[in-house]
Design an enzyme around this catalytic site. Structure first.
Site, short mmCIF file in Angstrom:
data_model
loop_
_atom_site.label_atom_id
_atom_site.label_comp_id
_atom_site.label_asym_id
_atom_site.label_seq_id
_atom_site.Cartn_x
_atom_site.Cartn_y
_atom_site.Cartn_z
N CYS A 56 0.40 -13.47 -1.03
CA CYS A 56 1.60 -14.30 -1.18
C CYS A 56 1.45 -15.63 -0.43
O CYS A 56 2.06 -16.63 -0.83
CB CYS A 56 2.83 -13.54 -0.73
SG CYS A 56 3.29 -12.29 -1.94
N ASN A 89 11.13 -7.49 -3.70
CA ASN A 89 9.95 -6.77 -4.19
C ASN A 89 10.36 -5.76 -5.26
O ASN A 89 11.46 -5.21 -5.24
CB ASN A 89 9.18 -6.10 -3.04
CG ASN A 89 10.02 -5.22 -2.13
OD1 ASN A 89 11.22 -5.43 -1.98
ND2 ASN A 89 9.38 -4.25 -1.52
N GLU A 109 8.00 -12.48 -2.68
CA GLU A 109 7.64 -13.89 -2.80
C GLU A 109 7.40 -14.26 -4.26
O GLU A 109 7.77 -15.33 -4.73
CB GLU A 109 6.38 -14.20 -1.98
CG GLU A 109 6.57 -14.12 -0.48
CD GLU A 109 6.36 -12.73 0.10
OE1 GLU A 109 6.54 -11.74 -0.64
OE2 GLU A 109 6.01 -12.65 1.28
N CYS A 121 5.42 -8.44 -4.97
CA CYS A 121 6.11 -8.81 -3.73
C CYS A 121 7.34 -9.68 -4.00
O CYS A 121 7.45 -10.34 -5.05
CB CYS A 121 5.17 -9.59 -2.82
SG CYS A 121 3.89 -8.59 -2.03
N GLU A 144 8.64 -2.51 -7.05
CA GLU A 144 7.51 -1.57 -7.05
C GLU A 144 7.40 -0.86 -8.40
O GLU A 144 8.23 -1.04 -9.29
CB GLU A 144 7.67 -0.59 -5.88
CG GLU A 144 7.62 -1.34 -4.56
CD GLU A 144 7.66 -0.44 -3.32
OE1 GLU A 144 7.97 0.77 -3.46
OE2 GLU A 144 7.39 -0.96 -2.23
N CYS A 184 2.32 -11.46 2.98
CA CYS A 184 0.98 -10.87 2.84
C CYS A 184 0.00 -11.97 2.42
O CYS A 184 0.39 -13.07 2.02
CB CYS A 184 1.01 -9.73 1.82
SG CYS A 184 1.01 -10.27 0.09
N1 THU Z 1 5.93 -6.87 0.38
C1 THU Z 1 6.53 -8.02 -0.01
O1 THU Z 1 7.44 -8.02 -0.84
N2 THU Z 1 6.11 -9.19 0.55
C2 THU Z 1 5.16 -9.28 1.51
O2 THU Z 1 4.75 -10.38 1.87
C3 THU Z 1 4.66 -8.05 2.15
C4 THU Z 1 4.86 -6.81 1.35
C5 THU Z 1 6.35 -5.62 -0.26
C6 THU Z 1 5.32 -5.02 -1.21
C7 THU Z 1 5.72 -3.58 -1.22
O3 THU Z 1 6.72 -3.38 -2.21
C8 THU Z 1 6.34 -3.33 0.13
O4 THU Z 1 6.60 -4.62 0.70
C9 THU Z 1 5.44 -2.57 1.09
O5 THU Z 1 4.19 -3.15 1.17
#
Ligand code: THU
Length: 146
Positions: free
Chosen positions: A102, A55, A68, A66, A57, A99
């Site tokens: 994704c 991920n 994925e 994310c 940010e 999520c």
């Molecule tokens: N996140 C992912 O990378 N993949 C997911 O399927 C769930 C959430 C990340 C997004 C964000 O940077 C952090 O987790 C907290 O939500």
């Protein structure tokens, strides 16, 4: 969904271990200064190759993405087009599942029987199929019918 979209795969213990190692390595590169929730994802493609991502940010929070999405981008850039299996690692002791957004991103390249392994840093968690996580999904085949 038609049978032609089914890409059932029986993973060996060695493949699962390789996916876990790749996901853990990707997780260590996560850029998550805001949530501090680091995610690593590894994808097995139709050729048996592994692609991973973390991920990323952003100070403008909604612009982050994310793990994925990063892994799918790596897979497409490598020239592959099908996801045979997915393994995710999240921060902490809880297992992470993809999520909602994704699940849809994965759906583009994966079928309902594609296994999605959840893991923590220490252990492998439950495995779900994409069909379990995203039932009655909308996919490319819907667009083929017009
Ligand atoms: N996140 C992912 O990378 N993949 C997911 O399927 C769930 C959430 C990340 C997004 C964000 O940077 C952090 O987790 C907290 O939500």
């Amino acid at each position: 969904m038609t049978n032609s979209n089914r890409h059932e795969v029986q993973l060996s213990a060695e493949q699962i271990q390789s996916l876990w190692s790749a996901a853990r390595s990707a997780q260590s590169k996560a850029y998550a200064p805001y949530s501090r929730y680091q995610v690593g994802v590894a994808l097995l493609d139709e050729n048996g190759d592994i692609h991973s991502g973390c991920n990323v940010e952003n100070a403008a929070y909604p612009q982050g993405w994310c793990a994925e999405a990063s892994a799918l981008s790596a897979m497409v850039m490598a020239g592959a087009s099908r996801v045979s299996a997915v393994l995710l690692v999240g921060s902490g002791s809880a297992w992470v599942t993809p999520c909602g957004g994704c699940r849809q991103k994965l759906r583009e390249f994966a079928g309902p029987d594609t296994p999605i392994y959840s893991a923590s840093a220490q252990t492998l968690g439950p495995v779900h199929t994409l069909g379990q996580l995203l039932p009655h999904s909308f996919g490319p085949d819907q667009l083929d019918s017009v």
